[in-house]
Design a protein around this motif. Structure first.
Motif, mmCIF file in Angstrom:
data_model
loop_
_atom_site.group_PDB
_atom_site.id
_atom_site.type_symbol
_atom_site.label_atom_id
_atom_site.label_comp_id
_atom_site.label_asym_id
_atom_site.label_seq_id
_atom_site.Cartn_x
_atom_site.Cartn_y
_atom_site.Cartn_z
ATOM 1 N N GLU A 1 11.566 3.709 4.634
ATOM 2 C CA GLU A 1 10.543 2.823 5.168
ATOM 3 C C GLU A 1 9.168 3.211 4.616
ATOM 4 O O GLU A 1 8.832 4.375 4.501
ATOM 5 C CB GLU A 1 10.514 2.888 6.699
ATOM 6 C CG GLU A 1 11.781 2.382 7.364
ATOM 7 C CD GLU A 1 12.902 3.397 7.325
ATOM 8 O OE1 GLU A 1 12.605 4.596 7.139
ATOM 9 O OE2 GLU A 1 14.071 2.993 7.452
ATOM 10 N N THR A 2 8.385 2.211 4.296
ATOM 11 C CA THR A 2 7.031 2.432 3.798
ATOM 12 C C THR A 2 6.100 1.474 4.521
ATOM 13 O O THR A 2 6.429 0.300 4.709
ATOM 14 C CB THR A 2 6.940 2.162 2.282
ATOM 15 O OG1 THR A 2 7.796 3.082 1.601
ATOM 16 C CG2 THR A 2 5.514 2.342 1.783
ATOM 17 N N LEU B 1 9.639 -5.014 -4.180
ATOM 18 C CA LEU B 1 9.132 -3.649 -4.267
ATOM 19 C C LEU B 1 8.998 -3.034 -2.871
ATOM 20 O O LEU B 1 9.138 -3.711 -1.854
ATOM 21 C CB LEU B 1 7.779 -3.634 -4.986
ATOM 22 C CG LEU B 1 7.731 -4.281 -6.375
ATOM 23 C CD1 LEU B 1 6.370 -4.075 -7.008
ATOM 24 C CD2 LEU B 1 8.833 -3.733 -7.271
ATOM 25 N N ARG B 2 8.697 -1.755 -2.831
ATOM 26 C CA ARG B 2 8.627 -1.017 -1.561
ATOM 27 C C ARG B 2 7.538 -1.546 -0.642
ATOM 28 O O ARG B 2 7.595 -1.326 0.565
ATOM 29 C CB ARG B 2 8.381 0.461 -1.839
ATOM 30 C CG ARG B 2 9.547 1.188 -2.481
ATOM 31 C CD ARG B 2 9.129 2.566 -2.959
ATOM 32 N NE ARG B 2 8.508 3.341 -1.904
ATOM 33 C CZ ARG B 2 7.550 4.248 -2.117
ATOM 34 N NH1 ARG B 2 7.085 4.434 -3.352
ATOM 35 N NH2 ARG B 2 7.044 4.919 -1.106
ATOM 36 N N SER B 3 6.527 -2.168 -1.193
ATOM 37 C CA SER B 3 5.451 -2.769 -0.411
ATOM 38 C C SER B 3 5.250 -4.200 -0.887
ATOM 39 O O SER B 3 5.405 -4.488 -2.078
ATOM 40 C CB SER B 3 4.151 -1.975 -0.591
ATOM 41 O OG SER B 3 3.032 -2.739 -0.186
ATOM 42 N N PRO B 4 4.877 -5.112 0.010
ATOM 43 C CA PRO B 4 4.596 -6.492 -0.400
ATOM 44 C C PRO B 4 3.203 -6.660 -0.995
ATOM 45 O O PRO B 4 2.832 -7.778 -1.350
ATOM 46 C CB PRO B 4 4.719 -7.262 0.912
ATOM 47 C CG PRO B 4 4.264 -6.284 1.948
ATOM 48 C CD PRO B 4 4.770 -4.950 1.485
ATOM 49 N N TYR C 1 -0.945 0.110 -7.858
ATOM 50 C CA TYR C 1 0.226 0.754 -8.458
ATOM 51 C C TYR C 1 1.226 1.034 -7.340
ATOM 52 O O TYR C 1 0.956 1.818 -6.437
ATOM 53 C CB TYR C 1 -0.178 2.053 -9.153
ATOM 54 C CG TYR C 1 0.927 2.749 -9.928
ATOM 55 C CD1 TYR C 1 2.116 2.104 -10.262
ATOM 56 C CD2 TYR C 1 0.767 4.065 -10.358
ATOM 57 C CE1 TYR C 1 3.100 2.730 -10.983
ATOM 58 C CE2 TYR C 1 1.748 4.714 -11.089
ATOM 59 C CZ TYR C 1 2.914 4.049 -11.390
ATOM 60 O OH TYR C 1 3.905 4.680 -12.110
ATOM 61 N N VAL C 2 2.360 0.361 -7.402
ATOM 62 C CA VAL C 2 3.456 0.596 -6.462
ATOM 63 C C VAL C 2 4.554 1.308 -7.237
ATOM 64 O O VAL C 2 5.207 0.712 -8.098
ATOM 65 C CB VAL C 2 3.978 -0.723 -5.855
ATOM 66 C CG1 VAL C 2 5.170 -0.460 -4.939
ATOM 67 C CG2 VAL C 2 2.866 -1.442 -5.091
ATOM 68 N N GLN C 3 4.738 2.586 -6.954
ATOM 69 C CA GLN C 3 5.746 3.363 -7.666
ATOM 70 C C GLN C 3 7.115 3.200 -7.023
ATOM 71 O O GLN C 3 7.232 2.974 -5.815
ATOM 72 C CB GLN C 3 5.372 4.846 -7.669
ATOM 73 C CG GLN C 3 4.207 5.186 -8.577
ATOM 74 C CD GLN C 3 3.993 6.685 -8.661
ATOM 75 O OE1 GLN C 3 3.156 7.233 -7.960
ATOM 76 N NE2 GLN C 3 4.740 7.346 -9.529
#
Length: 498
Positions: free
Chosen positions: A478-479, A299-302, A252-254
């Protein structure tokens, strides 16, 4: 909520302890009572709310008829038009699992045997919250399965009760009123047939015609409160790739208000992943196949993109857009007809991104069971106004969670947040950040999110001290691409060599 009390009232109104004979244990008991006048309940809609309501009503009525406009083929679970959100992510939080198991003993094992999964959230997943990645903390149990498997399994168990019948391919067109106009005595079906009943329950979901039906009987329509964050879904199925090194079960990438894009990946029955991309307003995810992966990559993360980029798609993307929060305030009406109750999404629906819909249906059924446990059918009909208020109250906490979170997004339409809501939002941001790494905070946070614990759990002095004593850093754009405990092997090697 006292779990022991909940368990007791479900059990004492349950099939093996009720003063009426249990037709599931003794089929002749239900059939012999079928012609008893006034001992008939009708439930409109055979979705989760309707099925659970029928199971509860069968404890006090000798006949319960489910009216469902869709055809309901037997055999393998199938998608059906009446549940248009079936192709998108669904979860059943621990409270829902517990309540449905109490109503239908053994159903959890049957679901798992058919391919459903029981997991610990967030421990078994990669979960990027608005603050950061959750560490290896334990939260709450969740059941993951396709909606068609959930519905068909629950329906099969409910229909094992000889008091419950279903009429598929039928639809109600209105209510039938008694001579005084203040009592509902049945429903009119498509084609003109009238079906008499002591109690009518509308569980038809967002397609409910209850406001118009009440107006036709001389009652005012309810005031409606809406919050719409303009959330869109786009989902497709993938074959689960073989990867012996994978140590997570789902993802789950919010999103965040400044980048309202996210995605969910969950394992389903049939050796499939269901991937649901989400976005608000102009960030609504695409439905073109060639745009699905690029959106996942944005998304915020790959992490989600990396998981599916080489996976084999099993379907085309499917969109769903009508995800607003909507409360029809039936509880505020000064007059209410005897013999009528509105349940589930037909009365209050919340943004499905928080995963509460099916658990709210179970909570409403629990409230219904509590209200009718000592009443006969005539008394139940007379108590309809109180039942309406109590069952609708089951949605209060999910409504608070969904609307307070949705109000963070600038595109959300609805009443603006008051000062108390803004303070709560700031505090909950700190709770979320603390829950990422602190097991004690995570247990309380997921206890509330899973609807197992009351919201006050997060406001007791011990929890507040623990939350507020942690150093709080504002969220940054940044994440970290992956959480440290689930980083890809190459990335871990680079960290060790650094």
């Amino acid at each position: 909520m006292d779990d022991d009390t909940t368990d007791n009232h479900l059990r004492t109104t349950g099939p093996h302890t009720d003063s009426q004979a249990d037709p599931q244990a003794d089929p002749q008991a239900g059939r012999s009572a079928e012609h008893r006048a006034g001992d008939h309940a009708v439930v409109l809609g055979a979705g989760m709310a309707g099925l659970l309501a029928a199971r509860v009503l069968a404890m006090r009525f000798s006949r319960v008829t489910l009216i469902e406009r869709d055809e309901l083929p037997e055999g393998e679970p199938v998608l059906r038009p009446g549940i248009p959100q079936s192709r998108h992510a669904h979860i059943l939080w621990s409270r829902g699992v517990e309540l449905i198991e109490l109503m239908l003993p053994g159903i959890t094992d049957k679901l798992v045997a058919a391919g459903a999964g029981l997991f610990d959230s967030p421990r078994d997943f990669l979960w990027l919250s608005p603050a950061d990645w959750f560490g290896p903390v334990s939260g709450a149990r969740v059941l993951l399965a396709s909606r068609e498997l959930l519905d068909s399994t629950v329906r099969g168990e409910v229909l094992r009760n000889a008091r419950v019948r279903v009429r598929a391919g039928a639809a109600a067109t209105g209510l039938v009123a008694g001579p005084d106009g203040r009592t509902v005595t049945g429903v009119e079906l498509r084609g003109g047939e009238r079906l008499a009943a002591r109690l009518v329950v509308d569980a038809t979901g967002r397609s409910s015609k209850a406001p118009a039906w009440l107006t036709a009987l001389g009652h005012p329509a309810p005031v409606v409160t809406r919050y719409d964050s303009h959330l869109g879904y786009s989902s497709r199925y993938f074959k689960i790739p073989e990867d012996p090194g994978r140590r997570w079960q789902g993802m789950y990438v919010q999103g965040r208000p400044e980048l309202p894009r996210g995605g969910v990946l969950m394992p389903l029955d049939g050796d499939r992943w269901l991937v649901t991309l989400v976005g608000n307003g102009e960030h609504a995810p695409p439905t073109r196949e060639e745009e699905f992966l690029p959106f996942a990559r944005s998304l915020r993360s790959p992490a989600l993109y990396d998981a599916i980029r080489d996976a084999v798609p099993l379907s085309s993307p499917t969109a769903f857009r009508n995800n607003m929060n909507e409360w029809r305030h039936y509880e505020r009406l000064e007059r209410w007809p005897d013999g009528f109750v509105v349940l589930g999404d037909a009365a209050c629906r919340v943004n499905p991104v928080y995963g509460h819909g099916m658990t709210v249906a179970a909570l409403a059924a629990e409230a219904l069971a509590k209200e009718i446990r000592t009443l006969d059918p005539e008394q139940i009909a007379a108590a309809s106004r109180r039942i309406q208020r109590r069952t609708l109250a089951a949605a209060a906490v999910p409504w608070q969670i969904a609307t307070s979170e949705d109000m963070r997004y600038p595109v959300t339409e609805g009443p603006p947040p008051d000062r108390a809501t803004r303070i709560l939002q700031r505090y909950m941001s700190r709770v979320m950040a603390g829950a990422n790494t602190d097991q004690a905070i995570a247990s309380r946070f997921f206890g509330v999110l899973s609807l197992t614990r009351p919201p006050g759990t997060l406001l007791d002095p011990v929890t507040m001290f623990r939350v507020l004593s942690k150093r709080h850093l504002p969220a940054t754009p940044e994440t970290t691409a992956y959480p440290a405990h689930h980083a890809p092997p190459a990335e871990r090697r680079e960290r060790r060599s650094a």
